[in-house]
Enzyme design. Structure first.
Site, PDB file in Angstrom:
ATOM      1  N   CYS A 166      36.366 -15.200  43.985  1.00  0.00           N
ATOM      2  CA  CYS A 166      36.545 -16.165  45.069  1.00  0.00           C
ATOM      3  C   CYS A 166      36.240 -15.507  46.417  1.00  0.00           C
ATOM      4  O   CYS A 166      36.851 -14.503  46.781  1.00  0.00           O
ATOM      5  CB  CYS A 166      37.973 -16.709  45.047  1.00  0.00           C
ATOM      6  SG  CYS A 166      38.394 -17.670  46.505  1.00  0.00           S
ATOM      7  N   CYS A 220      39.281 -15.163  48.683  1.00  0.00           N
ATOM      8  CA  CYS A 220      40.192 -14.102  48.215  1.00  0.00           C
ATOM      9  C   CYS A 220      39.634 -12.733  48.610  1.00  0.00           C
ATOM     10  O   CYS A 220      40.403 -11.838  48.973  1.00  0.00           O
ATOM     11  CB  CYS A 220      40.412 -14.194  46.709  1.00  0.00           C
ATOM     12  SG  CYS A 220      41.586 -15.488  46.223  1.00  0.00           S
ATOM     13  N   ASP A 233      34.880 -19.526  61.342  1.00  0.00           N
ATOM     14  CA  ASP A 233      33.828 -19.930  60.406  1.00  0.00           C
ATOM     15  C   ASP A 233      32.528 -19.214  60.772  1.00  0.00           C
ATOM     16  O   ASP A 233      32.172 -19.094  61.951  1.00  0.00           O
ATOM     17  CB  ASP A 233      33.631 -21.446  60.446  1.00  0.00           C
ATOM     18  CG  ASP A 233      32.845 -21.955  59.257  1.00  0.00           C
ATOM     19  OD1 ASP A 233      33.433 -22.660  58.414  1.00  0.00           O
ATOM     20  OD2 ASP A 233      31.632 -21.641  59.163  1.00  0.00           O
ATOM     21  N   HIS A 258      45.760 -18.053  45.872  1.00  0.00           N
ATOM     22  CA  HIS A 258      44.578 -18.840  45.507  1.00  0.00           C
ATOM     23  C   HIS A 258      44.968 -20.216  44.971  1.00  0.00           C
ATOM     24  O   HIS A 258      45.694 -20.328  43.993  1.00  0.00           O
ATOM     25  CB  HIS A 258      43.742 -18.095  44.458  1.00  0.00           C
ATOM     26  CG  HIS A 258      42.513 -18.844  44.078  1.00  0.00           C
ATOM     27  ND1 HIS A 258      41.320 -18.717  44.762  1.00  0.00           N
ATOM     28  CD2 HIS A 258      42.290 -19.763  43.107  1.00  0.00           C
ATOM     29  CE1 HIS A 258      40.420 -19.514  44.226  1.00  0.00           C
ATOM     30  NE2 HIS A 258      40.979 -20.162  43.219  1.00  0.00           N
ATOM     31  N   ASN A 275      37.522 -30.501  52.919  1.00  0.00           N
ATOM     32  CA  ASN A 275      36.565 -31.051  51.964  1.00  0.00           C
ATOM     33  C   ASN A 275      37.108 -30.821  50.550  1.00  0.00           C
ATOM     34  O   ASN A 275      37.607 -29.730  50.245  1.00  0.00           O
ATOM     35  CB  ASN A 275      35.210 -30.366  52.129  1.00  0.00           C
ATOM     36  CG  ASN A 275      34.614 -30.612  53.507  1.00  0.00           C
ATOM     37  OD1 ASN A 275      34.721 -31.705  54.048  1.00  0.00           O
ATOM     38  ND2 ASN A 275      33.997 -29.595  54.084  1.00  0.00           N
ATOM     39  N   GLY A 285      31.915 -32.249  49.668  1.00  0.00           N
ATOM     40  CA  GLY A 285      31.232 -31.204  50.436  1.00  0.00           C
ATOM     41  C   GLY A 285      31.897 -29.844  50.364  1.00  0.00           C
ATOM     42  O   GLY A 285      31.538 -28.935  51.127  1.00  0.00           O
ATOM     43  N   HIS A 331      38.480 -22.280  47.396  1.00  0.00           N
ATOM     44  CA  HIS A 331      39.803 -21.774  47.763  1.00  0.00           C
ATOM     45  C   HIS A 331      40.241 -22.707  48.876  1.00  0.00           C
ATOM     46  O   HIS A 331      39.575 -22.766  49.923  1.00  0.00           O
ATOM     47  CB  HIS A 331      39.701 -20.313  48.225  1.00  0.00           C
ATOM     48  CG  HIS A 331      41.006 -19.677  48.626  1.00  0.00           C
ATOM     49  ND1 HIS A 331      41.423 -18.456  48.110  1.00  0.00           N
ATOM     50  CD2 HIS A 331      41.957 -20.066  49.491  1.00  0.00           C
ATOM     51  CE1 HIS A 331      42.594 -18.130  48.647  1.00  0.00           C
ATOM     52  NE2 HIS A 331      42.935 -19.085  49.503  1.00  0.00           N
ATOM     53  N   HIS A 340      41.068 -24.740  51.913  1.00  0.00           N
ATOM     54  CA  HIS A 340      40.991 -24.338  53.314  1.00  0.00           C
ATOM     55  C   HIS A 340      40.970 -25.574  54.207  1.00  0.00           C
ATOM     56  O   HIS A 340      40.487 -26.633  53.819  1.00  0.00           O
ATOM     57  CB  HIS A 340      39.767 -23.457  53.596  1.00  0.00           C
ATOM     58  CG  HIS A 340      38.469 -24.025  53.120  1.00  0.00           C
ATOM     59  ND1 HIS A 340      38.077 -23.989  51.797  1.00  0.00           N
ATOM     60  CD2 HIS A 340      37.462 -24.652  53.794  1.00  0.00           C
ATOM     61  CE1 HIS A 340      36.890 -24.559  51.673  1.00  0.00           C
ATOM     62  NE2 HIS A 340      36.496 -24.979  52.871  1.00  0.00           N
ATOM     63  N   HIS A 369      39.630 -26.800  57.887  1.00  0.00           N
ATOM     64  CA  HIS A 369      38.791 -26.536  59.054  1.00  0.00           C
ATOM     65  C   HIS A 369      39.526 -27.035  60.298  1.00  0.00           C
ATOM     66  O   HIS A 369      40.015 -28.170  60.312  1.00  0.00           O
ATOM     67  CB  HIS A 369      37.465 -27.302  58.980  1.00  0.00           C
ATOM     68  CG  HIS A 369      36.580 -26.943  57.826  1.00  0.00           C
ATOM     69  ND1 HIS A 369      35.430 -26.195  57.969  1.00  0.00           N
ATOM     70  CD2 HIS A 369      36.655 -27.238  56.503  1.00  0.00           C
ATOM     71  CE1 HIS A 369      34.834 -26.067  56.794  1.00  0.00           C
ATOM     72  NE2 HIS A 369      35.563 -26.690  55.881  1.00  0.00           N
TER      73      HIS A 369
HETATM   74  P1  5GP Z   1      33.561 -26.054  52.731  1.00  0.00           P
HETATM   75  O1  5GP Z   1      32.219 -26.714  52.742  1.00  0.00           O
HETATM   76  O2  5GP Z   1      33.861 -25.385  51.404  1.00  0.00           O
HETATM   77  O3  5GP Z   1      34.663 -26.978  53.170  1.00  0.00           O
HETATM   78  O4  5GP Z   1      33.525 -24.964  53.857  1.00  0.00           O
HETATM   79  C1  5GP Z   1      33.269 -23.631  53.630  1.00  0.00           C
HETATM   80  C2  5GP Z   1      33.055 -23.008  54.976  1.00  0.00           C
HETATM   81  O5  5GP Z   1      33.082 -21.594  54.812  1.00  0.00           O
HETATM   82  C3  5GP Z   1      31.727 -23.357  55.638  1.00  0.00           C
HETATM   83  O6  5GP Z   1      31.964 -23.995  56.894  1.00  0.00           O
HETATM   84  C4  5GP Z   1      31.017 -22.013  55.803  1.00  0.00           C
HETATM   85  O7  5GP Z   1      30.308 -21.894  57.012  1.00  0.00           O
HETATM   86  C5  5GP Z   1      32.164 -21.021  55.715  1.00  0.00           C
HETATM   87  N1  5GP Z   1      31.789 -19.734  55.157  1.00  0.00           N
HETATM   88  C6  5GP Z   1      31.030 -19.506  54.054  1.00  0.00           C
HETATM   89  N2  5GP Z   1      30.917 -18.184  53.807  1.00  0.00           N
HETATM   90  C7  5GP Z   1      31.624 -17.565  54.802  1.00  0.00           C
HETATM   91  C8  5GP Z   1      31.878 -16.196  55.093  1.00  0.00           C
HETATM   92  O8  5GP Z   1      31.441 -15.275  54.394  1.00  0.00           O
HETATM   93  N3  5GP Z   1      32.624 -15.935  56.194  1.00  0.00           N
HETATM   94  C9  5GP Z   1      33.133 -16.926  56.991  1.00  0.00           C
HETATM   95  N4  5GP Z   1      33.863 -16.542  58.041  1.00  0.00           N
HETATM   96  N5  5GP Z   1      32.923 -18.226  56.737  1.00  0.00           N
HETATM   97  C10 5GP Z   1      32.170 -18.546  55.648  1.00  0.00           C
HETATM   98 ZN    ZN Z   2      40.668 -17.572  46.400  1.00  0.00          ZN
END
Ligand code: 5GP
Ligand code: ZN
Length: 109
Positions: free
Chosen positions: A4, A7, A30, A46, A85, A91, A96, A98, A100
């Site tokens: 993950c 993680c 982000d 997790h 999301n 999306g 894991h 989260h 935003h």
């Molecule tokens: P999701 O689409 O799963 O809701 O959002 C995942 C978010 O994680 C995206 O906005 C993406 O830009 C961010 N993200 C992906 N990989 C990394 C990373 O390695 N570091 C950071 N800080 N953000 C990441």
């Molecule tokens: Zn995780």
């Protein structure tokens, strides 16, 4: 979980820009910000998706911390947006849970 991404960020294997941390959550910038302020808040244990979060108290705590981080850490005085999301259709890319936090400009829907 070993495979993950978040993680790995929690363990420090993958670097991140921390904005807040306590016993329960970790918040970091982000990597591809969609607003002047774009921070992700993750629980320290997790959970893959919102649908897998069965503990109402933990979920409530997570949202309380989101509010604290937005107001007291990020100082988003004008307001902010919160997005989670859920699974592929919603999306979600990183599995894991989260939240935003987006702010720093007037957000259109
Ligand atoms: P999701 O689409 O799963 O809701 O959002 C995942 C978010 O994680 C995206 O906005 C993406 O830009 C961010 N993200 C992906 N990989 C990394 C990373 O390695 N570091 C950071 N800080 N953000 C990441
Ligand atoms: Zn995780």
């Amino acid at each position: 979980m070993s495979d993950c991404l978040f993680c790995h960020i929690l363990s420090g294997d993958i670097p991140s820009s921390k904005v807040y941390e306590d016993d329960d959550v970790y918040a970091f910038k982000d990597i591809h910000p969609k607003a002047p302020t774009h921070v992700l808040v993750i629980p320290k244990h997790h959970i893959a998706t919102l649908d897998d979060a069965k503990d109402a108290l933990q979920l409530g705590l997570l949202m309380q911390k989101v509010s604290y981080i937005a107001n007291e850490v990020l100082k988003l005085k004008a307001g902010y947006r919160v997005i989670t999301n859920v699974r592929e259709g919603g999306g979600q890319v990183v599995f894991h849970l989260h939240v935003h936090i987006l702010g720093g400009k007037k957000l259109a829907f």
